[in-house]
Write a protein that holds these residues in place. Structure first.
Motif, mmCIF file in Angstrom:
data_model
loop_
_atom_site.group_PDB
_atom_site.id
_atom_site.type_symbol
_atom_site.label_atom_id
_atom_site.label_comp_id
_atom_site.label_asym_id
_atom_site.label_seq_id
_atom_site.Cartn_x
_atom_site.Cartn_y
_atom_site.Cartn_z
ATOM 1 N N MET A 101 -19.826 63.581 8.023
ATOM 2 C CA MET A 101 -21.121 64.263 8.022
ATOM 3 C C MET A 101 -21.915 63.825 9.250
ATOM 4 N N SER A 102 -22.553 64.761 9.929
ATOM 5 C CA SER A 102 -23.376 64.442 11.078
ATOM 6 C C SER A 102 -24.573 63.623 10.648
ATOM 7 N N HIS A 103 -24.902 62.659 11.514
ATOM 8 C CA HIS A 103 -26.059 61.819 11.197
ATOM 9 C C HIS A 103 -27.335 62.648 11.114
ATOM 10 N N ASP A 104 -27.388 63.758 11.887
ATOM 11 C CA ASP A 104 -28.586 64.588 11.916
ATOM 12 C C ASP A 104 -28.879 65.240 10.566
ATOM 13 N N THR A 105 -27.878 65.406 9.738
ATOM 14 C CA THR A 105 -28.078 66.083 8.445
ATOM 15 C C THR A 105 -28.082 65.118 7.261
ATOM 16 N N ALA A 106 -28.057 63.812 7.535
ATOM 17 C CA ALA A 106 -27.969 62.845 6.448
ATOM 18 C C ALA A 106 -29.209 62.906 5.551
ATOM 19 N N LEU A 107 -30.373 63.054 6.161
ATOM 20 C CA LEU A 107 -31.608 63.109 5.376
ATOM 21 C C LEU A 107 -31.627 64.338 4.481
ATOM 22 N N ILE A 108 -31.282 65.488 5.066
ATOM 23 C CA ILE A 108 -31.275 66.733 4.292
ATOM 24 C C ILE A 108 -30.251 66.647 3.164
ATOM 25 N N ALA A 109 -29.061 66.105 3.478
ATOM 26 C CA ALA A 109 -28.011 66.004 2.462
ATOM 27 C C ALA A 109 -28.435 65.084 1.318
ATOM 28 N N THR A 110 -29.107 63.973 1.652
ATOM 29 C CA THR A 110 -29.545 63.033 0.615
ATOM 30 C C THR A 110 -30.609 63.659 -0.281
ATOM 31 N N ILE A 111 -31.566 64.361 0.343
ATOM 32 C CA ILE A 111 -32.621 65.014 -0.449
ATOM 33 C C ILE A 111 -32.038 66.132 -1.302
ATOM 34 N N ALA A 112 -31.205 66.974 -0.673
ATOM 35 C CA ALA A 112 -30.616 68.101 -1.413
ATOM 36 C C ALA A 112 -29.731 67.607 -2.545
ATOM 37 N N GLY A 113 -28.887 66.605 -2.248
ATOM 38 C CA GLY A 113 -28.018 66.064 -3.288
ATOM 39 C C GLY A 113 -28.809 65.403 -4.400
ATOM 40 N N GLY A 114 -29.846 64.634 -4.029
ATOM 41 C CA GLY A 114 -30.651 63.939 -5.033
ATOM 42 C C GLY A 114 -31.418 64.900 -5.929
ATOM 43 N N ILE A 115 -32.113 65.862 -5.317
ATOM 44 C CA ILE A 115 -32.894 66.818 -6.098
ATOM 45 C C ILE A 115 -31.972 67.703 -6.936
ATOM 46 N N GLY A 116 -30.867 68.162 -6.340
ATOM 47 C CA GLY A 116 -29.943 69.043 -7.058
ATOM 48 C C GLY A 116 -29.316 68.375 -8.267
ATOM 49 N N LEU A 117 -28.775 67.168 -8.062
ATOM 50 C CA LEU A 117 -28.157 66.452 -9.181
ATOM 51 C C LEU A 117 -29.196 66.024 -10.213
ATOM 52 N N ALA A 118 -30.401 65.669 -9.741
ATOM 53 C CA ALA A 118 -31.461 65.303 -10.688
ATOM 54 C C ALA A 118 -31.818 66.479 -11.585
ATOM 55 N N PHE A 119 -31.823 67.686 -10.995
ATOM 56 C CA PHE A 119 -32.094 68.883 -11.808
ATOM 57 C C PHE A 119 -31.008 69.075 -12.864
ATOM 58 N N VAL A 120 -29.747 68.971 -12.454
ATOM 59 C CA VAL A 120 -28.633 69.196 -13.380
ATOM 60 C C VAL A 120 -28.624 68.145 -14.489
ATOM 61 N N PHE A 121 -28.686 66.866 -14.098
ATOM 62 C CA PHE A 121 -28.635 65.801 -15.100
ATOM 63 C C PHE A 121 -29.922 65.757 -15.931
#
Length: 584
Positions: free
Chosen positions: A1-21
């Motif tokens: 994963m590109s370092h430039d997208t790490a922040l977006i990936a962390t936020i998207a993954g965190g919010i998305g999984l938090a919604f599901v769980f």
């Protein structure tokens, strides 16, 4: 994963999984916080699959901490604390001390140092404000005496934790940890400097902040721009928190707490709270996700007995301590059980304190894992805890000998007698003399209807008796307390208490001694209305339903209908719809 997208990936993954769980947790009737923490476990490096950036997640968690603490300060009420200070302050201090001692003993048995055990015990002693408030709201208990005591108790715990967050870096070395970078090794000097910095920051906030911040909010509000007002609130929260850390060397958490307090002094505090809430919710979710990312699930396999011990301290040790403390203050058995159940969990402050202790070398990584694991279990089990206490209280009340052991006898309670009003006949009884009960009482008084009120808030009872009002102090579910209002000769009972379960018990007991008494009660939902009707209420007034009727009446009048016509239409609809529509 590109370092430039790490922040977006962390936020998207965190919010998305938090919604599901979080959604799964809600469907299972568990608090959403359990889902958020489990989402972090799934996103963390200790589980297979996609892993978020832990360091970025921790920075996002800092924003979550700032907004959480800003919210705590924004809703901090000196009045609420003072109203229950006689039990909340000593109760919280003693309960924290007992829980800390239990944590220290357990940690020492595991081979940890006394310093690590001390911090570990502190982490286990503080309940989650978020969990408690949501539990109380779902049970319509915030306005009851039990709710006020629980919230006041939590306010004291929060204040103590804020103080610990300030002092802990200064005493880290004597406790066996490491000093923060650039800190003096002289304990006395470090404490003096730390307290001086906190004092200077508090002075700036008191003399400058509480004048400047409300002034800024008022000027921004005059622009009429909702967007600018929201930005102003966020700028104040984040700016003061960062400034406190950069200029005074205090934590983000303390800075944000003071920011909330100064905003609370503004007339626009409610608007500020409403505008900050979506951001607070979003970043709070990321905070709990980041906590889950730090958990290594292997701890459940390698340290199952440790987890059982920690959960026992949180759910049994703390609860038993709280139960005994409340009992010492002579409160009813239901209050003792409610406060005990409310405190049988840990949450956000435990995580914040654990993270600080970990950075200071005062807590091993295993300790943080145990704290997170205990939080997941205790929060998940809190609905079960309340369910159990709801059924335990009536069972204890049916066994006089057991009740006598757990609760002082009625004659020994500091209740206020109404012996001078024993000649009352065909009177009304009002249960609960808060805002609703007092308004009812004033209307009855103006109408020349004699009444006796029962309330479990002693200061309120004393105040009203000084004005000549017939008042009974105590829990009206107890026959000895209800009997002082003489229900056998009363015409009407008005259950103004917001707790439908208590109201149902009171109505049943009043009817047992006076089958002809008319009973009116309040409710907040169709379910509560049906429950009260099943327990003997003649009329149940549902708050939202009457609010809708009131608004409809005003709408018809402003559309040209005369008062009689509008009242007739609303009254016909009221009779045709005994409950609120299901989708309301």
């Amino acid at each position: 994963m590109s370092h430039d997208t790490a922040l977006i990936a962390t936020i998207a993954g965190g919010i998305g999984l938090a919604f599901v769980f979080g959604l799964l947790a809600t469907r299972l009737r568990l608090p959403p916080l359990v889902g958020y923490i489990l989402a972090g476990v799934a996103l963390g490096p200790a589980t297979p699959g996609f892993a978020g950036d832990v360091h970025l997640a921790q920075q996002l968690a800092e924003v979550g901490v700032i907004l959480l603490m800003f919210g705590v300060g924004l809703h901090f009420s000196v009045g609420d604390l003072l109203a229950v200070r006689k039990i909340a302050i000593p109760g919280a201090i003693v309960q924290i001390s007992i829980a800390t001692l239990l944590g220290m003993v357990a940690a020492r048995l595991w081979g940890w140092s006394w310093g690590s055990g001390f911090v570990f015990g502190l982490c286990l002693s503080v309940a989650s404000t978020v969990v408690l408030l949501r539990a109380m709201e779902s049970r319509n208990m915030l306005e009851t005496l039990d709710g006020r005591i629980a919230v006041g108790w939590l306010i004291v715990e929060d204040l103590i934790t804020v103080l610990v967050l300030v002092i802990l870096p200064a005493i880290a070395v004597p406790l066996g940890g490491k000093s923060p970078a650039g800190a003096s090794t002289n304990l006395a000097l470090t404490l003096v400097v730390t307290l001086a910095k906190v004092g200077a920051f508090a002075a700036v906030m008191y003399f400058v902040g509480r004048r400047l911040v409300p002034w800024v909010l008022e000027r921004v509000a005059r622009t009429g721009s909702r967007e600018m007002f929201t930005l102003a609130v966020l700028a104040i929260a984040l700016g003061i928190a960062f400034g406190a850390a950069a200029l005074f060397g205090v934590s983000f958490a303390l800075g944000a707490f003071f920011a909330g307090i100064v905003v609370n002094t503004s007339d626009l505090s409610h608007e500020a709270a409403e505008d900050a809430l979506p951001f607070q919710d979003a970043f709070s979710v990321l905070f709990f996700v980041s906590v889950g990312m730090l958990l290594d699930p292997v701890v459940f396999i390698h340290r199952p007995l440790h987890i059982i011990e920690v959960v026992a301290i949180v759910m049994l040790g703390k609860s038993l301590a709280a139960f005994l403390i409340v009992a010492v203050f002579h409160y009813p058995i239901r209050t003792e059980l409610t406060i005990s159940a409310s405190l049988a969990q840990i949450g956000e402050f435990s995580f914040i304190l654990a993270a600080l202790a970990l950075s200071l070398g005062l807590l091993p990584r295993e300790g943080q894992n145990l704290i997170v694991a205990a939080a997941i279990i205790s929060i998940a089990l809190q609905p079960v805890t309340f369910w159990f206490t709801d059924r335990l209280a009536p069972w204890i009340e049916r066994h006089p000998r057991l009740r006598a052991l757990l609760e002082r006898k009625a004659a020994e309670l500091p209740e206020i007698s109404v012996a001078e009003h024993e000649g009352l006949h065909d009177h009304a009884i009002i249960i609960g003399y808060g805002h609703v009960g007092r308004a009812i009482g004033e209307i009855l008084e103006r109408s020349g209807v004699p009444f006796v009120a029962i309330d479990d808030h002693r200061d309120r009872v004393v105040e009203q008796r000084e004005r000549g009002q017939a008042m009974v102090y105590g829990d009206a579910t107890r026959p000895s307390v209800l009997g002082q209002a003489h229900p056998e000769s009363a015409r009407l009972l008005v259950a103004a208490t917001p707790d439908p379960f208590k109201a149902g018990v009171i109505i049943e007991r009043a009817r047992a001694v006076n089958p002809s008494i008319k009973c009116v009660a309040r409710a907040h939902s169709n379910e509560a209305q049906r429950y009260l009707e099943q327990h003997g209420a003649d009329v149940v007034v549902v708050g939202e339903r009457e609010l809708a009727f009131g608004l409809a009446f005003e709408a018809l009048v402003h559309l040209g209908r005369d008062d009689q016509s509008a009242d007739r239409v609303v009254d016909e609809f009221r009779r045709a719809t005994p409950v609120m529509p299901a989708h309301a």
